[in-house]
Write a protein that holds these residues in place. Structure first.
Motif, mmCIF file in Angstrom:
data_model
loop_
_atom_site.group_PDB
_atom_site.id
_atom_site.type_symbol
_atom_site.label_atom_id
_atom_site.label_comp_id
_atom_site.label_asym_id
_atom_site.label_seq_id
_atom_site.Cartn_x
_atom_site.Cartn_y
_atom_site.Cartn_z
ATOM 1 N N ALA A 129 0.846 -1.198 0.000
ATOM 2 C CA ALA A 129 0.000 0.000 0.000
ATOM 3 C C ALA A 129 0.878 1.244 0.000
ATOM 4 N N ILE A 130 0.688 2.101 -0.995
ATOM 5 C CA ILE A 130 1.483 3.321 -1.159
ATOM 6 C C ILE A 130 0.515 4.493 -1.207
ATOM 7 N N SER A 131 0.738 5.501 -0.368
ATOM 8 C CA SER A 131 -0.171 6.639 -0.338
ATOM 9 C C SER A 131 0.571 7.915 0.052
ATOM 10 N N LYS A 132 0.005 9.034 -0.363
ATOM 11 C CA LYS A 132 0.488 10.356 0.028
ATOM 12 C C LYS A 132 1.973 10.533 -0.270
ATOM 13 N N VAL A 133 2.348 10.190 -1.489
ATOM 14 C CA VAL A 133 3.723 10.368 -1.945
ATOM 15 C C VAL A 133 3.772 11.559 -2.894
ATOM 16 N N THR A 134 4.710 12.456 -2.651
ATOM 17 C CA THR A 134 5.009 13.549 -3.568
ATOM 18 C C THR A 134 6.266 13.172 -4.326
ATOM 19 N N CYS A 135 6.142 13.086 -5.641
ATOM 20 C CA CYS A 135 7.214 12.521 -6.481
ATOM 21 C C CYS A 135 7.585 13.496 -7.579
ATOM 22 N N GLY A 136 8.870 13.808 -7.699
ATOM 23 C CA GLY A 136 9.351 14.602 -8.798
ATOM 24 C C GLY A 136 10.498 15.526 -8.379
ATOM 25 N N PRO A 137 11.580 15.563 -9.190
ATOM 26 C CA PRO A 137 11.737 14.782 -10.414
ATOM 27 C C PRO A 137 11.933 13.300 -10.126
ATOM 28 N N GLY A 138 11.864 12.514 -11.186
ATOM 29 C CA GLY A 138 12.023 11.073 -11.056
ATOM 30 C C GLY A 138 11.335 10.373 -12.210
ATOM 31 N N HIS A 139 11.235 9.049 -12.104
ATOM 32 C CA HIS A 139 10.657 8.246 -13.182
ATOM 33 C C HIS A 139 9.267 7.726 -12.835
ATOM 34 N N GLY A 140 8.654 8.271 -11.789
ATOM 35 C CA GLY A 140 7.299 7.879 -11.464
ATOM 36 C C GLY A 140 7.229 6.833 -10.376
ATOM 37 N N ILE A 141 6.030 6.271 -10.201
ATOM 38 C CA ILE A 141 5.779 5.193 -9.239
ATOM 39 C C ILE A 141 5.469 3.949 -10.050
ATOM 40 N N SER A 142 6.357 2.975 -9.992
ATOM 41 C CA SER A 142 6.362 1.869 -10.949
ATOM 42 C C SER A 142 6.143 0.511 -10.303
ATOM 43 N N ILE A 143 5.395 -0.332 -11.011
ATOM 44 C CA ILE A 143 5.391 -1.769 -10.750
ATOM 45 C C ILE A 143 6.386 -2.363 -11.729
ATOM 46 N N GLY A 144 7.460 -2.946 -11.228
ATOM 47 C CA GLY A 144 8.501 -3.455 -12.088
ATOM 48 C C GLY A 144 9.792 -2.653 -11.926
ATOM 49 N N SER A 145 10.747 -3.040 -12.749
ATOM 50 C CA SER A 145 10.500 -3.901 -13.900
ATOM 51 C C SER A 145 10.417 -5.371 -13.491
ATOM 52 N N LEU A 146 9.584 -6.120 -14.236
ATOM 53 C CA LEU A 146 9.324 -7.521 -13.943
ATOM 54 C C LEU A 146 9.810 -8.393 -15.099
ATOM 55 N N ILE A 190 -0.042 7.638 -17.710
ATOM 56 C CA ILE A 190 -0.532 6.273 -17.476
ATOM 57 C C ILE A 190 0.111 5.383 -18.523
ATOM 58 N N ILE A 191 0.877 4.399 -18.075
ATOM 59 C CA ILE A 191 1.609 3.578 -19.045
ATOM 60 C C ILE A 191 1.785 2.143 -18.557
ATOM 61 N N ILE A 192 1.454 1.214 -19.433
ATOM 62 C CA ILE A 192 1.869 -0.185 -19.298
ATOM 63 C C ILE A 192 2.839 -0.449 -20.438
ATOM 64 N N ASP A 193 4.053 -0.815 -20.106
ATOM 65 C CA ASP A 193 5.107 -1.032 -21.101
ATOM 66 C C ASP A 193 5.642 -2.449 -20.954
ATOM 67 N N GLN A 194 5.165 -3.345 -21.812
ATOM 68 C CA GLN A 194 5.641 -4.736 -21.760
ATOM 69 C C GLN A 194 6.759 -5.002 -22.749
ATOM 70 N N HIS A 195 7.423 -3.922 -23.140
ATOM 71 C CA HIS A 195 8.593 -4.015 -24.010
ATOM 72 C C HIS A 195 9.747 -3.245 -23.383
ATOM 73 N N TYR A 196 9.752 -3.148 -22.080
ATOM 74 C CA TYR A 196 10.685 -2.273 -21.391
ATOM 75 C C TYR A 196 12.130 -2.701 -21.586
ATOM 76 N N ASN A 197 12.941 -1.795 -22.085
ATOM 77 C CA ASN A 197 14.392 -1.937 -22.112
ATOM 78 C C ASN A 197 14.842 -3.328 -22.560
ATOM 79 N N SER A 198 14.189 -3.847 -23.595
ATOM 80 C CA SER A 198 14.396 -5.256 -23.955
ATOM 81 C C SER A 198 15.411 -5.466 -25.065
ATOM 82 N N GLY A 199 15.909 -4.396 -25.656
ATOM 83 C CA GLY A 199 16.983 -4.522 -26.632
ATOM 84 C C GLY A 199 16.648 -5.461 -27.770
ATOM 85 N N LYS A 200 17.494 -6.478 -27.947
ATOM 86 C CA LYS A 200 17.342 -7.397 -29.070
ATOM 87 C C LYS A 200 16.573 -8.668 -28.713
ATOM 88 N N LYS A 201 15.950 -8.706 -27.552
ATOM 89 C CA LYS A 201 15.166 -9.883 -27.171
ATOM 90 C C LYS A 201 13.857 -9.895 -27.962
#
Length: 409
Positions: free
Chosen positions: A246-263, A319-330
């Protein structure tokens, strides 16, 4: 001296000792003990030889003070008084014999060593195998990361040390401290349960590499609230093997956001289930509410995810779901099945033309995705916004301002 006189003198001395203790002036082996059994014995690191001079490495002295507190068999508090201490790798190892949660009270500033060779385990200060611990005090952990960032690896934390870690901790609290300029992640909770992280200020430059504010992995029942984070990577990242976060009341920035992953980067990663992110504000971040997975991943699931009541101020990819994250040549697609995901009441401005981008795996399309009450507008400099939904058909509800695109078709 007669026996009667000896007894009388003993009573006088005992009474004086009790009076001093009541005033907090009694001491034993560098520790001050109150009269009541519930009062914590204070283990001051300076009494064990640590010097608050900003120059002398006190790692060994800090560990000795911890060991004395941990094995005291009574309520205990490890104290870093005001001043500047220096330390290399420090492991506060349990289990402890204290009868209540042991407290680590950081009143001053602890400076990380700038000699990378002293960090053999990828961590600066690690609390391990403890049931019941509270880290607090209002002080600062200064990682002095500028001395090491040029050696950072690519994706992930590389070899640079995490500033503060809880490893295999049960019933732990991190609260009311400042984390500054970590070399790697600022803080990490891993293989732990029943953890509260609250009232932290985490600060590093926007271009500092891999300086996540908080990373959580292989843990359950973690509550994160009231954090102010400005950093060079994810403000918070929720990795594999987590349940009930459970994550709440977070002030974020600068940064890359609040992320699930990478998985899905490593074999045998475990599922993620039950992550809620609520009442947060993101400003100027490169991502907002994000789920990211790798190509060629092991089969696994990420489910029960809620982002709700989020304000985006000039955020790229709100709002982003990225299932190709940083995958290079895979070439093989991600096999992380994303299900039961809810984006609700997210409002503000997008600094990227695509404000909602759900780019799911062709092998295991996202299922059960909801977009409800999404009110996003272009930030200054962005002519118009759009949405894109690939390999998913989200359920739409409430008021939607997503711009043009596939998500509303």
């Amino acid at each position: 001296m007669a026996l009667r006189e000896i007894k009388a003198l003993y009573l006088v001395l005992a009474s004086a000792a009790l009076l001093l203790c009541n005033k907090g002036e009694c001491s034993s082996f560098g520790a001050r003990r109150g009269l009541a059994a519930a009062v914590e014995t204070v283990f001051d690191v300076t009494k064990f030889g640590a010097r608050p001079d900003g120059r002398t490495d006190g790692s060994l002295q800090m560990i000795r003070a911890w060991n004395a507190a941990c094995k005291s068999g009574a309520p205990a508090k490890l104290v870093f008084p005001p001043g500047k201490f220096v330390a290399g790798e420090v492991v506060f190892q349990g289990p402890c014999t204290t009868t209540t949660p042991i407290t680590i009270e950081i009143q001053g500033t602890i400076l990380s060593s700038t000699d990378l060779s002293v960090f053999t385990q990828g961590v600066w200060i690690s609390i391990e195998n403890v049931n019941g611990v509270i880290v607090t005090g209002g002080g600062t952990l200064d990682g002095r990361g500028a001395s090491a960032w040029e050696y950072a690896g690519g994706d992930g934390a590389g070899l640079l040390p995490v500033s503060l870690q809880m490893l295999k901790v049960q019933n732990g609290v991190i609260q009311n401290i400042n984390l500054l300029n970590s070399k790697g992640f600022h803080s990490k909770v891993t293989w732990s349960a029943n953890i509260t992280v609250s009232d932290l200020t985490i600060t590093a430059p926007a271009d500092s590499p891999n300086t996540d504010g908080l990373h959580i992995s292989s843990s359950q029942n973690v509550n994160v609230t009231n954090l102010t984070i400005a950093t060079g990577d994810d403000c918070i990242s929720v990795g594999e093997g987590n349940t009930n976060i459970a994550i709440s009341k977070v002030t974020c920035g600068p940064g890359h956001g609040i992320s699930i992953g990478s998985l899905g980067k490593r074999p045998a990663e475990k599922d993620v289930n039950g992550v809620t992110v609520t009442n947060c504000t993101l400003t100027g971040t490169t991502n907002g509410a994000r789920i990211k997975t790798y190509h060629a991943s092991p089969p696994m699931r990420a489910s029960g995810i809620v982002y709700e009541d989020i304000i985006m101020n000039g955020v790229r990819n709100p709002i982003i779901i990225d299932q190709h994250y940083n995958s290079g040549k895979k070439d093989q697609p991600s096999r992380v099945q994303i299900t039961d995901v809810h984006f609700r009441n997210i409002r503000g401005t997008s600094a990227s033309p695509v404000a909602v981008n759900l780019d799911c795996s062709q092998a295991v399309p996202c299922q059960g995705v909801e977009l409800a009450d999404i009110d996003l507008a272009p930030a200054p400099g962005v002519a118009a916004i759009s949405s894109a939904c690939i390999n998913t058909k989200p359920t739409l509800g409430g008021k939607l301002s997503l711009g043009q695109g596939g998500c509303q078709q």
